[in-house]
Scaffold this motif. Structure first.
Motif, PDB file in Angstrom:
ATOM      1  N   SER A 185      42.389  25.988  35.065  1.00 55.97           N
ATOM      2  CA  SER A 185      41.827  25.728  36.390  1.00 55.97           C
ATOM      3  C   SER A 185      40.651  26.623  36.739  1.00 55.97           C
ATOM      4  CB  SER A 185      42.914  25.885  37.459  1.00 55.97           C
ATOM      5  OG  SER A 185      43.409  27.211  37.473  1.00 55.97           O
ATOM      6  N   ARG A 186      40.456  27.715  36.004  1.00 56.08           N
ATOM      7  CA  ARG A 186      39.393  28.655  36.362  1.00 56.08           C
ATOM      8  C   ARG A 186      39.094  29.576  35.181  1.00 56.08           C
ATOM      9  NH1 ARG A 186      41.704  31.504  41.400  1.00 56.08           N
ATOM     10  NH2 ARG A 186      42.947  29.608  41.563  1.00 56.08           N
ATOM     11  N   GLY A 187      38.006  30.315  35.299  1.00 60.36           N
ATOM     12  CA  GLY A 187      37.683  31.378  34.352  1.00 60.36           C
ATOM     13  C   GLY A 187      37.563  30.918  32.910  1.00 60.36           C
ATOM     14  N   PRO A 228      35.364  42.921  28.753  1.00 60.66           N
ATOM     15  CA  PRO A 228      35.085  42.652  30.170  1.00 60.66           C
ATOM     16  C   PRO A 228      34.302  41.344  30.360  1.00 60.66           C
ATOM     17  CG  PRO A 228      34.477  44.898  29.556  1.00 60.66           C
ATOM     18  CD  PRO A 228      34.721  44.161  28.286  1.00 60.66           C
ATOM     19  N   VAL A 229      34.917  40.386  30.995  1.00 59.53           N
ATOM     20  CA  VAL A 229      34.303  39.082  31.245  1.00 59.53           C
ATOM     21  C   VAL A 229      34.234  38.872  32.755  1.00 59.53           C
ATOM     22  CG1 VAL A 229      34.530  36.588  30.930  1.00 59.53           C
ATOM     23  CG2 VAL A 229      35.142  38.143  29.061  1.00 59.53           C
ATOM     24  N   MET A 230      33.100  38.407  33.231  1.00 57.14           N
ATOM     25  CA  MET A 230      32.922  38.195  34.664  1.00 57.14           C
ATOM     26  C   MET A 230      33.563  36.873  35.072  1.00 57.14           C
ATOM     27  SD  MET A 230      32.077  39.297  37.553  1.00 57.14           S
ATOM     28  CE  MET A 230      31.113  40.778  37.173  1.00 57.14           C
ATOM     29  N   THR A 231      34.719  36.984  35.700  1.00 60.12           N
ATOM     30  CA  THR A 231      35.437  35.836  36.244  1.00 60.12           C
ATOM     31  C   THR A 231      35.661  36.081  37.735  1.00 60.12           C
ATOM     32  OG1 THR A 231      37.585  36.873  35.788  1.00 60.12           O
ATOM     33  CG2 THR A 231      36.645  35.482  34.044  1.00 60.12           C
ATOM     34  N   ASP A 232      36.191  35.091  38.426  1.00 63.68           N
ATOM     35  CA  ASP A 232      36.495  35.265  39.849  1.00 63.68           C
ATOM     36  C   ASP A 232      37.488  36.405  40.054  1.00 63.68           C
ATOM     37  OD1 ASP A 232      34.818  33.193  40.478  1.00 63.68           O
ATOM     38  OD2 ASP A 232      36.410  31.690  40.658  1.00 63.68           O
ATOM     39  N   ARG A 261      26.254  44.438  29.236  1.00 64.18           N
ATOM     40  CA  ARG A 261      26.532  43.535  30.352  1.00 64.18           C
ATOM     41  C   ARG A 261      27.953  43.014  30.224  1.00 64.18           C
ATOM     42  NH1 ARG A 261      26.880  38.398  28.370  1.00 64.18           N
ATOM     43  NH2 ARG A 261      25.739  37.900  26.454  1.00 64.18           N
ATOM     44  N   TYR A 262      28.414  42.342  31.260  1.00 62.29           N
ATOM     45  CA  TYR A 262      29.670  41.606  31.173  1.00 62.29           C
ATOM     46  C   TYR A 262      29.487  40.370  30.291  1.00 62.29           C
ATOM     47  CZ  TYR A 262      31.678  44.257  35.048  1.00 62.29           C
ATOM     48  OH  TYR A 262      32.181  45.251  35.823  1.00 62.29           O
ATOM     49  N   GLY A 263      30.570  39.959  29.656  1.00 64.59           N
ATOM     50  CA  GLY A 263      30.567  38.670  28.996  1.00 64.59           C
ATOM     51  C   GLY A 263      30.744  37.574  30.027  1.00 64.59           C
ATOM     52  N   ASN A 264      30.552  36.332  29.593  1.00 61.10           N
ATOM     53  CA  ASN A 264      30.832  35.218  30.489  1.00 61.10           C
ATOM     54  C   ASN A 264      31.875  34.305  29.843  1.00 61.10           C
ATOM     55  OD1 ASN A 264      29.405  32.956  29.015  1.00 61.10           O
ATOM     56  ND2 ASN A 264      27.653  34.284  29.384  1.00 61.10           N
ATOM     57  N   PRO A 265      32.610  33.540  30.635  1.00 60.58           N
ATOM     58  CA  PRO A 265      33.697  32.722  30.086  1.00 60.58           C
ATOM     59  C   PRO A 265      33.247  31.764  28.987  1.00 60.58           C
ATOM     60  CG  PRO A 265      33.874  32.850  32.473  1.00 60.58           C
ATOM     61  CD  PRO A 265      32.569  33.479  32.113  1.00 60.58           C
ATOM     62  N   GLU A 266      32.027  31.257  29.091  1.00 65.76           N
ATOM     63  CA  GLU A 266      31.532  30.304  28.093  1.00 65.76           C
ATOM     64  C   GLU A 266      31.420  30.942  26.711  1.00 65.76           C
ATOM     65  OE1 GLU A 266      30.991  28.828  31.993  1.00 65.76           O
ATOM     66  OE2 GLU A 266      30.258  30.719  31.152  1.00 65.76           O
ATOM     67  N   GLU A 267      31.127  32.237  26.649  1.00 64.07           N
ATOM     68  CA  GLU A 267      31.033  32.915  25.351  1.00 64.07           C
ATOM     69  C   GLU A 267      32.401  33.002  24.673  1.00 64.07           C
ATOM     70  OE1 GLU A 267      27.301  35.943  25.681  1.00 64.07           O
ATOM     71  OE2 GLU A 267      28.914  36.255  27.131  1.00 64.07           O
TER      72      GLU A 267
END
Length: 256
Positions: free
Chosen positions: A12-14, A183-187, A219-225
């Protein structure tokens, strides 16, 4: 894989949502599992627009009987299971000396035991399809700290559990691996940073800039990576990879 069926928990998220959307490029049928029904439907809408068929299951994997229900509903609708991607679960970031027994148990119930039960219940279907399983852990499994004791403990247990399943999978023809994001930038992480900023008298922008520097990454990672790595592991190109714990953390862990 184009005709395959994949179950993604925490969809549902992240990272879970990004993974489900990414796998729509490879799988014809995506089973979306999470506790938030409204957000699941948003994920399903994104996937349907890409041409894949979806099944949404709103449920709580902390409950022991839910895993069997997910497998039964998936097989009833799609007839097979080719992959299971266990992403659901967040463990409280509370100091080792402050966590209650209930917080420990709740942290283990979803991320560890929910994933374990779902994999067990799906095993025979995965055996029939010579399928794949991914467990999502975290790089804190390798660097336990007092403030992240429960997170690290559960993540380390997931890595060990994945290796145990992979050992059985060698004879049963099932590929099993774990992924350890940094570290991944999620909500969820943004919410944590907002609280941190308040306690430190910082702006949220300063807090976001501060943590990567402290972690020694750019930087932070992102969920798509993370989703892209999962997509690769499930592809035919990575089929011989099994029993492996793969870090993706921007270089945060410096040890060999």
């Amino acid at each position: 894989m184009k005709n395959g069926v994949v179950i993604v928990t925490g969809a549902s998220r992240g990272i879970g949502q990004a993974t489900a959307i990414r796998l729509a490029n490879d799988f014809a049928k995506i089973v979306l599992v999470a506790r938030s029904g409204d957000l699941l439907e948003e994920t399903a809408a994104s996937i349907s627009s890409a041409g894949s068929e979806t099944l949404t299951i709103e449920c709580d994997l902390r409950k022991p009987d839910v895993a069997e229900m997910i497998v039964k509903r998936t097989l009833a609708q799609f007839g097979s299971i080719n992959s299971v991607v266990n992403i659901a679960g967040a463990v409280p970031q509370i100091d080792l000396f402050e966590m209650t027994d209930e917080q420990w148990e709740d942290g283990e119930a979803l991320k560890l035991h929910g994933a374990r039960r779902l994999t067990l219940k799906a095993w025979e279907a995965l055996k029939a399809s010579k399928g794949s399983v991914i467990f999502t852990s975290g790089n804190s499994a390798l660097t336990p700290k007092s403030g992240f004791a429960a997170v690290a403990t559960v993540n380390a247990a997931i890595v060990a559990l994945a290796k145990a399943f992979a050992d059985r999978g060698i004879s049963d023809g099932i590929q099993v691996n774990s992924v350890l994001p940094g570290p991944v930038m999620t909500d969820r992480r943004r919410g944590y940073l907002e609280k941190y900023a308040i306690t430190k008298g910082m702006t949220i922008s300063d807090a976001i800039e501060h943590f990567p520097v402290q972690a020694g990454i750019s930087r932070y990672g992102n969920p798509e990576e993370i989703a892209n790595l999962i997509g690769f592991i499930l592809s035919p190109a990575a089929r011989w990879m099994t029993g492996t714990a793969l870090r993706i953390d921007g270089g945060e862990i410096k040890s060999v």
